[in-house]
Design a protein around this motif. Sequence first.
Motif, PDB file in Angstrom:
ATOM      1  N   VAL A 164       0.985  -1.230   0.018  1.00  0.00           N
ATOM      2  CA  VAL A 164      -0.059   0.106  -0.049  1.00  0.00           C
ATOM      3  C   VAL A 164       0.870   0.910  -0.110  1.00  0.00           C
ATOM      4  O   VAL A 164       0.755   1.916  -0.767  1.00  0.00           O
TER       5      VAL A 164
ATOM      6  N   ARG B   1     -16.242   9.681 -14.832  1.00  0.00           N
ATOM      7  CA  ARG B   1     -15.166  10.610 -16.220  1.00  0.00           C
ATOM      8  C   ARG B   1     -16.470  10.022 -17.191  1.00  0.00           C
ATOM      9  O   ARG B   1     -16.359  10.740 -17.970  1.00  0.00           O
TER      10      ARG B   1
ATOM     11  N   LEU C  44     -13.282   2.322  -5.742  1.00  0.00           N
ATOM     12  CA  LEU C  44     -11.789   3.206  -6.186  1.00  0.00           C
ATOM     13  C   LEU C  44     -12.511   3.212  -7.561  1.00  0.00           C
ATOM     14  O   LEU C  44     -12.727   5.051  -8.831  1.00  0.00           O
TER      15      LEU C  44
ATOM     16  N   SER D  24     -10.623  14.359  -5.522  1.00  0.00           N
ATOM     17  CA  SER D  24     -11.572  13.947  -4.556  1.00  0.00           C
ATOM     18  C   SER D  24     -11.221  11.657  -4.366  1.00  0.00           C
ATOM     19  O   SER D  24     -11.087  10.860  -3.838  1.00  0.00           O
ATOM     20  N   THR D  25     -10.603  11.619  -5.648  1.00  0.00           N
ATOM     21  CA  THR D  25     -10.338  10.436  -6.556  1.00  0.00           C
ATOM     22  C   THR D  25      -8.984   9.818  -5.806  1.00  0.00           C
ATOM     23  O   THR D  25      -8.966   8.538  -5.148  1.00  0.00           O
TER      24      THR D  25
ATOM     25  N   GLU E 236      -9.223   9.778  -1.897  1.00  0.00           N
ATOM     26  CA  GLU E 236     -10.476   8.526  -1.011  1.00  0.00           C
ATOM     27  C   GLU E 236      -8.554   7.036  -1.009  1.00  0.00           C
ATOM     28  O   GLU E 236      -8.938   6.478  -0.988  1.00  0.00           O
ATOM     29  N   LEU E 237      -7.690   7.281  -2.403  1.00  0.00           N
ATOM     30  CA  LEU E 237      -7.169   6.552  -2.779  1.00  0.00           C
ATOM     31  C   LEU E 237      -6.072   6.566  -1.242  1.00  0.00           C
ATOM     32  O   LEU E 237      -5.042   5.411  -0.904  1.00  0.00           O
TER      33      LEU E 237
ATOM     34  N   ARG F 164      -5.798   7.880   1.861  1.00  0.00           N
ATOM     35  CA  ARG F 164      -6.941   7.699   3.020  1.00  0.00           C
ATOM     36  C   ARG F 164      -6.025   6.412   2.939  1.00  0.00           C
ATOM     37  O   ARG F 164      -6.250   5.760   4.402  1.00  0.00           O
ATOM     38  N   LEU F 165      -5.921   5.489   2.279  1.00  0.00           N
ATOM     39  CA  LEU F 165      -4.841   4.080   2.785  1.00  0.00           C
ATOM     40  C   LEU F 165      -4.118   4.195   3.079  1.00  0.00           C
ATOM     41  O   LEU F 165      -3.773   3.255   3.891  1.00  0.00           O
TER      42      LEU F 165
ATOM     43  N   TYR G 164     -11.305  -2.468  -2.631  1.00  0.00           N
ATOM     44  CA  TYR G 164     -11.408  -1.094  -2.355  1.00  0.00           C
ATOM     45  C   TYR G 164     -10.828   0.034  -3.632  1.00  0.00           C
ATOM     46  O   TYR G 164     -11.375   0.961  -3.944  1.00  0.00           O
TER      47      TYR G 164
ATOM     48  N   LEU H  97      -5.396  11.834 -11.686  1.00  0.00           N
ATOM     49  CA  LEU H  97      -6.773  11.724 -11.125  1.00  0.00           C
ATOM     50  C   LEU H  97      -7.299  12.762 -10.973  1.00  0.00           C
ATOM     51  O   LEU H  97      -6.927  13.647 -10.613  1.00  0.00           O
TER      52      LEU H  97
ATOM     53  N   GLU I 214     -14.720   5.945 -10.509  1.00  0.00           N
ATOM     54  CA  GLU I 214     -13.731   7.267 -10.467  1.00  0.00           C
ATOM     55  C   GLU I 214     -14.529   6.933 -12.134  1.00  0.00           C
ATOM     56  O   GLU I 214     -14.977   8.434 -13.580  1.00  0.00           O
TER      57      GLU I 214
ATOM     58  N   ARG J 191     -18.786  10.477  -1.495  1.00  0.00           N
ATOM     59  CA  ARG J 191     -18.083   9.486  -1.939  1.00  0.00           C
ATOM     60  C   ARG J 191     -17.423   8.685  -1.295  1.00  0.00           C
ATOM     61  O   ARG J 191     -17.309   7.708  -1.500  1.00  0.00           O
ATOM     62  N   GLN J 192     -17.216   9.525  -0.167  1.00  0.00           N
ATOM     63  CA  GLN J 192     -15.804   7.796   0.224  1.00  0.00           C
ATOM     64  C   GLN J 192     -16.631   7.108   1.236  1.00  0.00           C
ATOM     65  O   GLN J 192     -16.645   5.660   0.959  1.00  0.00           O
TER      66      GLN J 192
END
Lengths: 198, 736
Positions: A116, B42, B34, A135-136, A139-140, A142-143, B30, A132, B38, B3-4
């Motif tokens: 990770v 898009r 994601l 927001s994406t 979120e990624l 936050r891993l 996850y 990206l 996404e 969204r999360q």
Amino acid sequence: MNRGVALLWFTAVGCVLVFARGDSGAYSRALAVARGLGVVSLGSLALALCVTPLARGLLALGRTLPHATRLRRALGLAAAGSGLLHALCAIAQSPPRLAEQLEEPALRWGLGALLVLCALGVTSFSAVLRRLRLSTWKELHRLAYVAFGCGVVHALLMPFAWTLPLLGVSAFVLVFGLLRLLPPRTRATSTRARAADP
Amino acid sequence: MGRQLFVTGLALALWSAAGRPRWLYLLLAYLIALGVVELSQRVKLLPELSARALAMLGVLFALPGLGFAYKARARILEEAGLVGITERVADRVRLARVPAIAPGLLSSAQPQSFFVQAPGAQRVTLELGLELQPLAAASLGHGLFRVDYDPRVHGRPQLLDGELPVQLRVDGTAHERSLRVVAPLVHPRWFCRSPNAARAATPSEETDELIVLGGRSVQRLPTGDGPLDCAFLDDTHVVVSHRHADEVQVLSLEGGAVRTLRLPGPLGRLAFDALHGRIVVARVGVEPALLHVSWPALTLQAVTPLRAAVEWLGFAASERLIVASRRDATLRAYSASANGFVPAGELALSRPATSFTLDRERMRLYVTVTDHRTTPGPQLGNHFVQDQLLVLDSMELRLVQRVLTARRSEQQTKAGNTDQGGSPLGAWPLRDGRLALAFAGTDELWRLPLPEAEPERLHFADVPFYAPHGVVELADGALWISSPAAGALAVVRPGASAAELVPLAPSERELLAQRPLALQRRIGERGFYESTRAGIACQSCHLHADDDGVAYNLGDHRLIPNLSVRGLLGTAPYLRDGSYPRISDLDEVAQERYRGYARVQPGRRACLQAFVESLPRARSSAPRDVAAERRGLDAFVRAGCERCHSFPAFTNLGQLPLGALFPAIAREQSQDSGVGETVDVPSLLSIASSAPYLNDGRAATLSAVLDEHNPDNLHGDTRGLSEAERADLLHFLVSL
């Protein structure tokens, strides 16, 4: 900022090497180095996770944490780098038995954390961020909490875990993480609040 | 945030759809979630939704995932290697909170030593409660202190079971800690009988009393600390040896004075030769011997050193003394001489005797064992147990007959006739020529005609009486049987078809109401002795919770000496390689490998764990010499032993790759099995009584651990120690 973190990181790694040279306990030197690098990695990650809540807290007090984003990224990269070195040192101990050793739950958790962290490291540069959506990307990234959790479990399951400091740092990160759930206060609202204050 | 939540919910839904209880799959889910979100945003696949709507959708998606996680929680924890992590972390935290105290168990049945780690402290006291005087600790140096506690001297805490808050006062500052308190119930075990067969007696080591029975009366007499064995000197006097006091006592059953003789201990069992007025008491520990005491003068006459500590002993015909030792599983005969006894023959058994009885003429010796092979070489069957009775000629120590009481198959996963005759622990020759046998594993009593014929069986199904140990026949024809686990006696009167219960401890109903933790331990104790359907019980190898000195094949055809299960509280994980996170997990071995138990027992695992955790280690019998211990501790620290065998429990609860300590052994084992072994760091408390040492038992003595079995000097820097320091270190280890 990056230079400062790099200096800090090299100092920490240097300390690890000096410590391992002087006193490796029952471990071989290489294992002691690996252990120290693991501590540096987890510590860097804990600091990285505290940056955003700290910045928000300071913002609420009307102050700012300069270069917070860069600091966070630098600390995250330091965590990934030392995690990678930590794994390489451990693998160098017994390369022929790598697959069999991965049957050990502790090592699987460590591998999970490392994967990770590396994924986050690769995607932490501006070029990826531009590709990206923000927001994406968030979120990624936050891993990072998942990586930290995996790292803590990895350390707890390993022999010679410094249990109390580890639990203390975990609690600290958890509290800071919970602070993130509070609605963020922007600089503007903070300034307005100050202006309204007689 | 909406969204999360949506991404997380979707990930949980995907995870449950995959049905794989691994965290890695959740992580993968996850990332997929994601990517899907996404991509869909898009290409505008999904309509724009508000954050609240996304959050609600996320919660909806999460529900099946959470349900799956709940249902599969046990598998998830197992797959993740997290079973028992809370216990492991709690044990480590307990030892890391300085000032720390170990062991964490306080038994009100025996003297114990506690070690306190308080770096830099000058004075430490332990306060066990308001009603008891504070106990001063002896400083051993390096921040380590020792507190000696004797419940008979210092008093017992009011709390009988559970966590007792205690205070460690370090240089005047109080620190709150806790100890688990256990007050065992009465435990009657093996009997001795009076010459006229009108009375019998059995000691209860845990409650310091002698239980005398005869006719329809049961009398309970107080004794010294830890009565271990007894013998009638005449119809009204009984001699008792003690485990925790270096003395024998002669008790008068008619109210006379108690006579006491102090002996060089620690003491074990005893036997009485009525013909020559001679009491023989076994001395156990590091210098085993036979102590000859004259009767009625009650004076020590002579000491005969032995090679191995005596587990059982008895006088055969012609003044021959037969002794059975556990450590080397050997029967030895001794003839009387002017200065004691001289060896007169021996017979090696495959396993140590679990009971030992002579017939009335003292010509036949009945010994029960968990296996016996007539061919040389070790038994390589995995965890192999074959309960049996050996009948021997006591004059020649010659095997006359073997009676397999539980017939088992060679493989424990295959069916055998194992629902009867499991774990015989007591035998008594009856007047009618048969032999009474008590079976702790299958809760039954046999009256076995010899030579072998079909026995008459009595099951204790109708009375709460289990894991019987001792049996004795009195002159009136009544058979008395003891059950330490049930805290009761049972009597089978002549002509009766069922046993009559004589309770000595509160019933299960009373315990449930007043002392539920004691009931849990009682059920656990029963489970410890109970045979699985493959014919093996915990007791089969861990004789009364101690090790039987035998090396077993626990897999891979490598023989590993077994271990005592005492003093395990707070030392997770378990086994030599630390592969079992909780004691209760060992139940899965019984359930999965040994075909489980015939009897259904709710909460078996928890009860077994409660029982095993309640067993204290034996306190060192070495004489206290604080100056020598301090020198030994200096050597201990200088050799770096405390890095792994850390204070105060003398273990850091960690595991190490074997190669980090013994590279050559690790290479050899790795070539054999292809697996790199990990070894658990054992506690060194009571180490003097846990030989052989190291992960495969290759070191017979502590001295060998420091010398020839540390070739690379990685298992502590023992090469850097002088001869004097090494001697001090050995003294210190023995004192733990």
